[in-house]
Each structure stands twice: as C-alpha cells, then as structure tokens.
Design a protein around this motif. Sequence first.
Motif, mmCIF file in Angstrom:
data_model
loop_
_atom_site.group_PDB
_atom_site.id
_atom_site.type_symbol
_atom_site.label_atom_id
_atom_site.label_comp_id
_atom_site.label_asym_id
_atom_site.label_seq_id
_atom_site.Cartn_x
_atom_site.Cartn_y
_atom_site.Cartn_z
ATOM 1 N N HIS A 67 -29.888 19.914 -27.688
ATOM 2 C CA HIS A 67 -30.561 21.175 -27.395
ATOM 3 C C HIS A 67 -31.983 21.124 -27.922
ATOM 4 C CE1 HIS A 67 -31.152 25.466 -26.769
ATOM 5 N NE2 HIS A 67 -31.706 25.492 -27.977
ATOM 6 N N TRP A 68 -32.961 21.294 -26.994
ATOM 7 C CA TRP A 68 -34.355 21.325 -27.421
ATOM 8 C C TRP A 68 -34.769 22.749 -27.740
ATOM 9 C CZ3 TRP A 68 -38.764 23.827 -25.685
ATOM 10 C CH2 TRP A 68 -39.958 23.422 -26.306
ATOM 11 N N TYR A 69 -35.503 22.883 -28.829
ATOM 12 C CA TYR A 69 -36.144 24.151 -29.190
ATOM 13 C C TYR A 69 -37.495 23.780 -29.796
ATOM 14 C CZ TYR A 69 -34.853 22.915 -33.956
ATOM 15 O OH TYR A 69 -34.750 22.270 -35.156
ATOM 16 N N PRO A 70 -38.460 24.678 -29.776
ATOM 17 C CA PRO A 70 -39.781 24.326 -30.311
ATOM 18 C C PRO A 70 -39.738 24.162 -31.837
ATOM 19 C CG PRO A 70 -39.910 26.205 -28.814
ATOM 20 C CD PRO A 70 -38.461 25.994 -29.131
ATOM 21 N N TYR A 71 -39.925 22.941 -32.395
ATOM 22 C CA TYR A 71 -40.186 21.691 -31.668
ATOM 23 C C TYR A 71 -39.272 20.636 -32.270
ATOM 24 C CZ TYR A 71 -44.171 24.178 -29.889
ATOM 25 O OH TYR A 71 -44.945 25.109 -29.272
ATOM 26 N N GLY A 72 -38.037 20.587 -31.780
ATOM 27 C CA GLY A 72 -37.065 19.647 -32.283
ATOM 28 C C GLY A 72 -35.795 19.701 -31.454
ATOM 29 N N ALA A 74 -31.305 19.928 -31.611
ATOM 30 C CA ALA A 74 -30.129 20.322 -32.373
ATOM 31 C C ALA A 74 -28.894 20.104 -31.509
ATOM 32 C CB ALA A 74 -30.227 21.784 -32.797
ATOM 33 N N THR A 75 -27.723 20.187 -32.118
ATOM 34 C CA THR A 75 -26.467 20.031 -31.379
ATOM 35 C C THR A 75 -25.909 21.370 -30.916
ATOM 36 O OG1 THR A 75 -25.220 20.057 -33.459
ATOM 37 C CG2 THR A 75 -25.877 17.901 -32.593
ATOM 38 N N THR A 76 -26.520 22.461 -31.362
ATOM 39 C CA THR A 76 -26.121 23.800 -30.929
ATOM 40 C C THR A 76 -27.358 24.566 -30.463
ATOM 41 O OG1 THR A 76 -26.374 24.728 -33.155
ATOM 42 C CG2 THR A 76 -24.189 23.876 -32.552
ATOM 43 N N ARG A 212 -37.830 27.093 -8.283
ATOM 44 C CA ARG A 212 -37.898 25.641 -8.500
ATOM 45 C C ARG A 212 -37.070 25.265 -9.713
ATOM 46 N NH1 ARG A 212 -41.298 22.008 -11.802
ATOM 47 N NH2 ARG A 212 -41.187 19.956 -10.834
ATOM 48 N N LEU A 213 -36.334 24.171 -9.583
ATOM 49 C CA LEU A 213 -35.633 23.560 -10.707
ATOM 50 C C LEU A 213 -36.255 22.205 -10.989
ATOM 51 C CD1 LEU A 213 -31.888 24.314 -9.907
ATOM 52 C CD2 LEU A 213 -33.099 25.025 -11.986
ATOM 53 N N ASN A 214 -36.489 21.943 -12.257
ATOM 54 C CA ASN A 214 -36.948 20.624 -12.701
ATOM 55 C C ASN A 214 -35.935 20.071 -13.683
ATOM 56 O OD1 ASN A 214 -39.190 19.367 -15.103
ATOM 57 N ND2 ASN A 214 -38.753 18.362 -13.174
ATOM 58 N N ILE A 215 -35.389 18.926 -13.369
ATOM 59 C CA ILE A 215 -34.426 18.256 -14.237
ATOM 60 C C ILE A 215 -35.131 17.079 -14.882
ATOM 61 C CG2 ILE A 215 -32.215 17.053 -14.400
ATOM 62 C CD1 ILE A 215 -32.851 19.161 -11.362
ATOM 63 N N THR A 216 -35.320 17.139 -16.194
ATOM 64 C CA THR A 216 -36.018 16.100 -16.930
ATOM 65 C C THR A 216 -35.030 15.348 -17.804
ATOM 66 O OG1 THR A 216 -38.046 17.422 -16.993
ATOM 67 C CG2 THR A 216 -37.889 15.602 -18.539
ATOM 68 N N LEU A 217 -34.974 14.034 -17.626
ATOM 69 C CA LEU A 217 -34.056 13.184 -18.385
ATOM 70 C C LEU A 217 -34.849 12.387 -19.422
ATOM 71 C CD1 LEU A 217 -31.906 11.774 -15.436
ATOM 72 C CD2 LEU A 217 -31.648 13.940 -16.678
ATOM 73 N N ARG A 218 -34.310 12.336 -20.631
ATOM 74 C CA ARG A 218 -34.993 11.651 -21.734
ATOM 75 C C ARG A 218 -33.981 10.866 -22.570
ATOM 76 N NH1 ARG A 218 -38.715 16.725 -23.965
ATOM 77 N NH2 ARG A 218 -39.295 17.538 -21.890
ATOM 78 N N VAL A 219 -34.484 9.890 -23.302
ATOM 79 C CA VAL A 219 -33.696 9.150 -24.297
ATOM 80 C C VAL A 219 -34.094 9.706 -25.664
ATOM 81 C CG1 VAL A 219 -33.179 6.907 -25.304
ATOM 82 C CG2 VAL A 219 -33.621 7.103 -22.841
ATOM 83 N N SER A 220 -33.122 10.225 -26.396
ATOM 84 C CA SER A 220 -33.447 10.919 -27.637
ATOM 85 C C SER A 220 -33.841 9.974 -28.761
ATOM 86 C CB SER A 220 -32.255 11.779 -28.084
ATOM 87 O OG SER A 220 -31.196 10.955 -28.562
ATOM 88 N N GLY A 221 -33.134 8.847 -28.883
ATOM 89 C CA GLY A 221 -33.303 7.992 -30.052
ATOM 90 C C GLY A 221 -32.686 8.598 -31.296
ATOM 91 N N LEU A 222 -31.922 9.682 -31.128
ATOM 92 C CA LEU A 222 -31.295 10.359 -32.247
ATOM 93 C C LEU A 222 -29.887 9.837 -32.464
ATOM 94 C CD1 LEU A 222 -32.381 13.980 -31.266
ATOM 95 C CD2 LEU A 222 -33.411 12.566 -33.058
ATOM 96 N N GLN A 223 -29.417 9.934 -33.673
ATOM 97 C CA GLN A 223 -28.053 9.522 -33.987
ATOM 98 C C GLN A 223 -27.088 10.625 -33.625
ATOM 99 O OE1 GLN A 223 -26.946 6.560 -35.158
ATOM 100 N NE2 GLN A 223 -29.025 5.767 -35.048
ATOM 101 N N ALA A 224 -26.038 10.269 -32.876
ATOM 102 C CA ALA A 224 -25.011 11.260 -32.527
ATOM 103 C C ALA A 224 -24.284 11.694 -33.793
ATOM 104 C CB ALA A 224 -24.032 10.669 -31.532
ATOM 105 N N VAL A 225 -23.841 12.959 -33.787
ATOM 106 C CA VAL A 225 -23.127 13.483 -34.965
ATOM 107 C C VAL A 225 -21.701 13.817 -34.572
ATOM 108 C CG1 VAL A 225 -25.174 14.328 -36.108
ATOM 109 C CG2 VAL A 225 -23.977 15.814 -34.490
#
Length: 225
Positions: A67-72, A74-76, A212-225
């Motif tokens: 989950h993106w929020y300004p600016y980081g 989270a898992t929730t 309009r819908l924009n679907i943006t895919l990214r690689v987080s590089g974060l460790q899964a929890v």
Amino acid sequence: MDAELFPRSRTEIAPGAVHLPDWLTSERQRVLLEACRDWARPPAGLRTVRTPGGGTMTSRQVCLGWHWYPYGYATTVVDGDGAPVKKFPEWLGDLGRRAVRDAFRDHATTAGTPPPPYEYDIALINFYDADARMGMHRDSDEKSDDPVVSLSLGDTCVFRFGNTGSRGRPYTDVELRSGDLFVFGGASRLAHHGVPRVHAGTAPPELGLTGRLNITLRVSGLQAV
C-alpha cells in the motif's frame, strides 16, 4: 482510431522510456477493467489520497501488493480503512514482464535496461475523472530501480514525461490512449512525470468505462513480512 493519417508506432521518448501504442487488445482491456472494478471494492478499496500538507489528490487510488501512501509503503491501508492491502496477482506480474520485454526488444543498448525477469509486486491503480490531474513527481519510494510499467484504460490523457533533475522543462507530452503501454527504466527510471489533462469522453465505447484508469506496476525491493 480508425484510418490514422500517421499510424502510431513504438517511440522511445527518452533513453529507457518507451511508448507502445495499442499494446493491450480490446479483450485484454476488458479483462483488466473487470479486475480493477473488483480491486476497487472495499475493504482496502478505492480511496482519496491525502498529502502531508493537507491537500488531496484529484485522482483516486487502490493498491495491490504493497500500500502506497505519501511517501512510503505499508502492508495495510494506513491512511484509509486500515485493512490489509489486497494481494498482487501472479498474472499481473507476468503481464509486467511481457511489457518490459516487448518495450525493450532489440533496443537493450539504447534503453540501458537489462532484460527481464523482474519481480513485480506492486500495482498502483489510479482512477481519473474528467477533472482529475496528476502533478509532476518521481516514483522514488521503491527500493528497486527496475522499470516501471504503465497501462492505460479508458479516456485519452496527456502524459507529461520530464527529466530527472526538476519538475520543469525539458519534458515531452505524450498522448496515451486506451490500451497503450508506457515503460520507463534505466536512465529514465527517476524522471519526473505527470498527467496535466484528461480528454473526457474519448474512451472506446465498447469498453464501458467513463474516465481513465492507469495501472502502474513496480518492483518494491522491500522485504515481505
């Protein structure tokens, strides 16, 4: 558009930034739209994003994987209903890898981007109505510099792709229509970009989408929890 005077073709907007028109078939667009409608339902559904300064983004957003929020990240949904973020589906990662492969096929040297596979694990889905905009920004909250994949559904927009140094010029305005693919990585991974305009009523009628819908895919590089 039928009978294009100048047919649209693959264009490298900047080193590592590639526009592929009409990449999604009509059927794939319909499948992706139905998936977006499902993801937008609560819990952890479509929300209005509020900035730390008290403003709000005019596009609305739902996230998958992280989950993106300004600016980081989270898992929730820490800035919404608090629900766990929806899972990132494996088929969406496959779509992202195919997008990068197609965008940079036979252009690896120019793009400066190595070939897949990439472990896509984030989707940010933004919904724009006729009045929505997106200011110039960089996708810099990830720990990975793997390419960003952007898919468009519905209304045509003006996509402004800029430089890595500032939000101002130089930049290039690109028309993104329903089904278009835009990938940016390599030297352009941290380029500023935004959406200054949406052309209302330009979505393919058969798609059944207003906006309009924009679907943006990214690689987080974060460790899964």
